[in-house]
Scaffold this motif. Structure first.
Motif, PDB file in Angstrom:
ATOM      1  N   PRO A 278       0.831  -1.207   0.000  1.00 39.16           N
ATOM      2  CA  PRO A 278       0.000   0.000   0.000  1.00 39.16           C
ATOM      3  C   PRO A 278       0.866   1.258   0.000  1.00 39.16           C
ATOM      4  O   PRO A 278       2.100   1.199   0.018  1.00 39.16           O
ATOM      5  CB  PRO A 278      -0.785  -0.128   1.305  1.00 39.16           C
ATOM      6  CG  PRO A 278       0.123  -0.910   2.194  1.00 39.16           C
ATOM      7  CD  PRO A 278       0.868  -1.868   1.306  1.00 39.16           C
ATOM      8  N   THR A 279       0.220   2.392  -0.020  1.00 42.00           N
ATOM      9  CA  THR A 279       0.926   3.678   0.031  1.00 42.00           C
ATOM     10  C   THR A 279       1.620   3.831   1.381  1.00 42.00           C
ATOM     11  O   THR A 279       1.030   3.595   2.428  1.00 42.00           O
ATOM     12  CB  THR A 279      -0.058   4.842  -0.180  1.00 42.00           C
ATOM     13  OG1 THR A 279      -0.736   4.647  -1.429  1.00 42.00           O
ATOM     14  CG2 THR A 279       0.677   6.168  -0.184  1.00 42.00           C
ATOM     15  N   ILE A 280       2.868   4.227   1.350  1.00 35.13           N
ATOM     16  CA  ILE A 280       3.670   4.369   2.566  1.00 35.13           C
ATOM     17  C   ILE A 280       3.928   5.850   2.800  1.00 35.13           C
ATOM     18  O   ILE A 280       4.618   6.506   2.012  1.00 35.13           O
ATOM     19  CB  ILE A 280       5.000   3.601   2.441  1.00 35.13           C
ATOM     20  CG1 ILE A 280       4.726   2.117   2.195  1.00 35.13           C
ATOM     21  CG2 ILE A 280       5.834   3.785   3.692  1.00 35.13           C
ATOM     22  CD1 ILE A 280       5.984   1.304   1.985  1.00 35.13           C
ATOM     23  N   GLU A 281       3.376   6.397   3.864  1.00 38.22           N
ATOM     24  CA  GLU A 281       3.539   7.812   4.180  1.00 38.22           C
ATOM     25  C   GLU A 281       4.801   8.042   4.999  1.00 38.22           C
ATOM     26  O   GLU A 281       5.158   7.236   5.863  1.00 38.22           O
ATOM     27  CB  GLU A 281       2.317   8.324   4.944  1.00 38.22           C
ATOM     28  CG  GLU A 281       1.022   8.259   4.150  1.00 38.22           C
ATOM     29  CD  GLU A 281      -0.148   8.836   4.932  1.00 38.22           C
ATOM     30  OE1 GLU A 281       0.076   9.251   6.091  1.00 38.22           O
ATOM     31  OE2 GLU A 281      -1.265   8.861   4.392  1.00 38.22           O
ATOM     32  N   GLY A 282       5.478   9.150   4.713  1.00 40.77           N
ATOM     33  CA  GLY A 282       6.679   9.514   5.449  1.00 40.77           C
ATOM     34  C   GLY A 282       7.948   8.947   4.882  1.00 40.77           C
ATOM     35  O   GLY A 282       9.034   9.211   5.407  1.00 40.77           O
ATOM     36  N   PHE A 283       7.847   8.156   3.806  1.00 35.88           N
ATOM     37  CA  PHE A 283       9.018   7.516   3.218  1.00 35.88           C
ATOM     38  C   PHE A 283       8.945   7.623   1.696  1.00 35.88           C
ATOM     39  O   PHE A 283       7.856   7.672   1.111  1.00 35.88           O
ATOM     40  CB  PHE A 283       9.107   6.042   3.610  1.00 35.88           C
ATOM     41  CG  PHE A 283       9.175   5.807   5.081  1.00 35.88           C
ATOM     42  CD1 PHE A 283      10.392   5.783   5.744  1.00 35.88           C
ATOM     43  CD2 PHE A 283       8.012   5.631   5.834  1.00 35.88           C
ATOM     44  CE1 PHE A 283      10.453   5.563   7.108  1.00 35.88           C
ATOM     45  CE2 PHE A 283       8.066   5.407   7.188  1.00 35.88           C
ATOM     46  CZ  PHE A 283       9.298   5.383   7.831  1.00 35.88           C
ATOM     47  N   SER A 284      10.114   7.623   1.070  1.00 32.21           N
ATOM     48  CA  SER A 284      10.210   7.600  -0.387  1.00 32.21           C
ATOM     49  C   SER A 284      10.765   6.248  -0.809  1.00 32.21           C
ATOM     50  O   SER A 284      11.741   5.761  -0.226  1.00 32.21           O
ATOM     51  CB  SER A 284      11.138   8.714  -0.896  1.00 32.21           C
ATOM     52  OG  SER A 284      10.633   9.987  -0.529  1.00 32.21           O
ATOM     53  N   ILE A 285      10.129   5.627  -1.809  1.00 29.51           N
ATOM     54  CA  ILE A 285      10.605   4.354  -2.339  1.00 29.51           C
ATOM     55  C   ILE A 285      11.618   4.659  -3.442  1.00 29.51           C
ATOM     56  O   ILE A 285      11.274   5.201  -4.487  1.00 29.51           O
ATOM     57  CB  ILE A 285       9.444   3.510  -2.875  1.00 29.51           C
ATOM     58  CG1 ILE A 285       8.433   3.220  -1.761  1.00 29.51           C
ATOM     59  CG2 ILE A 285       9.964   2.206  -3.478  1.00 29.51           C
ATOM     60  CD1 ILE A 285       7.220   2.434  -2.206  1.00 29.51           C
TER      61      ILE A 285
END
Length: 607
Positions: free
Chosen positions: A56-63
């Motif tokens: 899912p979408t991960i907030e606070g981090f950049s992939i």
């Protein structure tokens, strides 16, 4: 030959059994990272035919990248049964964008037509250090050159989770290490904590560093020891400072390195630097328990529950009945008094059996105390066991509480030979009470008659009363003198048995080596090395140190190269035991070195 090969191949393929374990899908990531830091987020599934996971979408981090797929296969045969496993790991590279505590939601993967959900992962993102990168680099460069460790790079703290408590209330004492350097070992003894009942909290032997932000700087932090303290007196109690000795593997700058030091150090670019870490003194204010203690106060401080049960309420006279009392909860479980049970006067009562099931937790001793009261009614009738009361001080509500069990009514039928007699095996004539009617104590059984005119004075029994104590006293004097002689030669005996004790410990270490128990192996090797020189040189445990051992070995005529060899084996054992990584890689080498150095010392030490 070809037929034989095909036959063997067919047998092997028939033996292979696919592992039908439950499908698992596990997510893993570091517990803590720093803002701007890159780290790995991995998803592992124990099936080789799994599809690519959906995250899912991960907030606070950049992939930054991913998923990067890798596979792992294993094949093993146990008791003639062959199993094979295959797993897939999907790895993502993430970067922390902002400070805070975040939960990475669960991902899903499709395996064999079924959607499997992973666990969620909690990550704490710490702020960056307040000091600039250039300042840190400058400090590190200075430390490398001078081989000194300052108090901002390595230190220990001592903290109490409470500073004001009641008497007997649990207090948690924690010793923690903060480091930005390569700490390889840490040694130190706890002081005598007077005025406390102390319980040490068991921590994992293989401790793991955790990233922690402390006083505007990020450190690798480690909880070294934890103790549960139960104050036994009131007033202000001081917990003294403790000195720990840390060993740091410090890198030496190539330009500043001495070629001779590098040669005698095996060409290593690292040197061992000692650092004394002193914990601060702590003060604890202990208050008296409030007035108004209930009658029969148990001394319990915490939060408790009380339950009871009875084995039977219908029995015959002279049969046993067991009343079980269970005290459970959290607090000073080990120090509470056993409640009293008011059994009827016609019951023969035995000492209660107490079974303690405690776990040392950070908030106190948790578990239960099971007390079994055994009693035997000697006459028929209907009896009542009144409620059992248990009083304690509740630390949450800060008031006394009294718990009470139910009462029990017991119907006792007449047993064999109990209808017209009174049993006296459980009570003396002085303690005999009237039981319903005015029947007095009747002496039963065989009666021994004594001839008139027989007296104790001058008889064989009379003289034995004097002779036996005299013989016992003489025997005691002989044994005492023998023991004193043995104690006078204890140093010689200890020196003589040093090699024998070391050989026994090395055999135990070899067994641990074969079992691949690395932590226990290194502990046994260190006990062997320290114990051998301590016994051989008659050095007490309190005086055992590398410097003291080197000096004593030199006095006994041991060459400097052999002394250096012993210190090297000891240092490498400690480094392998406490250094991060896989401690099992050098076990064979350490074992061989320990045998060789002890053999050489045994031949070199002048008696």
């Amino acid at each position: 030959m070809k037929r034989l090969f095909l036959t063997i191949t067919g047998i092997v393929l028939t033996m292979m059994v696919a592992v039908a374990d439950e499908i698992s899908f596990v997510a893993s990531a570091p517990n803590a990272v720093v803002v701007g830091q890159q780290f790995k987020l991995s998803y592992k599934v124990n099936r080789g035919n799994a599809k690519e996971p959906r995250i899912p979408t991960i907030e606070g981090f950049s992939i930054l990248s991913g998923p990067n797929r890798s596979s792992e296969s294993s094949f093993q045969m146990i008791n003639g049964k062959t199993t094979s496993t295959q797993s897939l790991t999907y790895t993502y590279i993430l970067k922390a964008d902002k400070e805070g505590t975040f939960t990475l939601p669960a991902a899903t993967v499709k395996v064999e037509g079924e959607n499997i959900t992973s666990n969620s992962v909690n990550i704490k993102v710490l702020p960056q250090d307040k000091q600039t990168q250039s300042t840190r680099n400058s400090n590190n460069a200075d430390n490398v050159t001078s081989a000194e460790i300052n108090s901002n790079e390595l230190f220990m703290t001592a903290t109490l989770n409470k500073t004001k408590v009641y008497e007997q209330q649990a207090v948690l004492l924690t010793y923690k290490v903060y480091s930005t350097v390569n700490l390889t070992s840490l040694n130190g003894k706890m002081p005598d904590l007077k005025g406390f009942h102390v319980q040490e909290i068991e921590l994992p032997q293989q401790k793991e560093w955790q990233l922690e932000h402390y006083k505007d700087r990020n450190y690798r932090a480690l909880t070294w020891r934890q103790y549960l303290l139960f104050p036994q007196q009131t007033g202000e109690i001081e917990i003294p400072s403790v000195a720990f000795e840390g060993i740091v593997a410090q890198q030496v700058r190539r330009a500043a390195a001495d070629p001779f030091d590098l040669f005698f150090n095996g060409g290593s670019q690292y040197v061992e630097v000692k650092k004394i870490l002193n914990t601060p003194k702590l003060k604890l204010n202990v208050q008296n328990l409030p007035s108004g203690k209930p009658e029969g106060f148990s001394g319990g401080v915490g939060e408790f529950n009380l339950n009871s049960s009875i084995s039977t309420t219908e029995l015959k006279a002279n049969e046993a009945v067991t009343l079980k009392l269970t005290i459970s909860g959290v607090g000073n479980m080990k120090l509470i008094k056993t409640p009293e049970v008011n059994f009827p006067a016609d019951f023969e009562i035995y000492d209660p059996k107490v079974n303690n099931n405690f776990n040392v937790k950070t908030n106190g001793l948790s578990g239960n105390k099971i007390i079994e009261y055994l009693a035997i009614p000697r006459h028929g009738g209907v009896y009542t066991i009144p409620p059992i009361k248990f009083s304690y001080f509740d630390v949450k509500t800060q008031e006394y509480k009294t718990l009470e069990t139910e009462s029990y009514t017991i119907n006792v039928a007449k047993g064999k030979d109990s209808g017209n007699t009174v049993s006296t095996s459980y009570v003396s004539k002085e303690d005999l009470k009237l039981l319903g009617q005015d029947i007095r104590f009747i002496k039963r059984g065989d009666t021994r008659l004594k001839k008139q005119g027989d007296y104790l004075f001058g008889s064989m029994s009379y003289w034995l009363w004097y002779i036996i104590p005299l013989i016992g006293f003489i025997g005691y004097i002989i044994m005492y003198r023998k023991k004193m002689t043995e104690n006078a030669n204890i140093t010689k005996l200890r020196t003589k048995k040093a090699n024998k004790v070391a050989v026994k410990r090395l055999k135990n270490a070899k067994k641990l080596l074969a079992e691949k128990k690395s932590n226990e192996f290194y502990d046994e090797i260190l006990k062997t090395l320290w114990g051998y020189v301590g016994d051989k040189l008659s050095i007490s445990v309190s005086q055992l140190s590398k410097d003291n051992i080197a000096a004593r070995l030199a006095e006994r005529g041991v060459e400097d190269t052999l002394i250096k060899e012993f210190e090297t084996v000891l240092g490498e054992s400690e480094f392998a035991r406490y250094a991060p990584g896989n401690p099992g890689e050098t076990m064979d080498k350490i074992y061989s070195m320990a045998i060789e150095v002890i053999s050489n010392l045994e031949n070199s030490i002048k008696r």
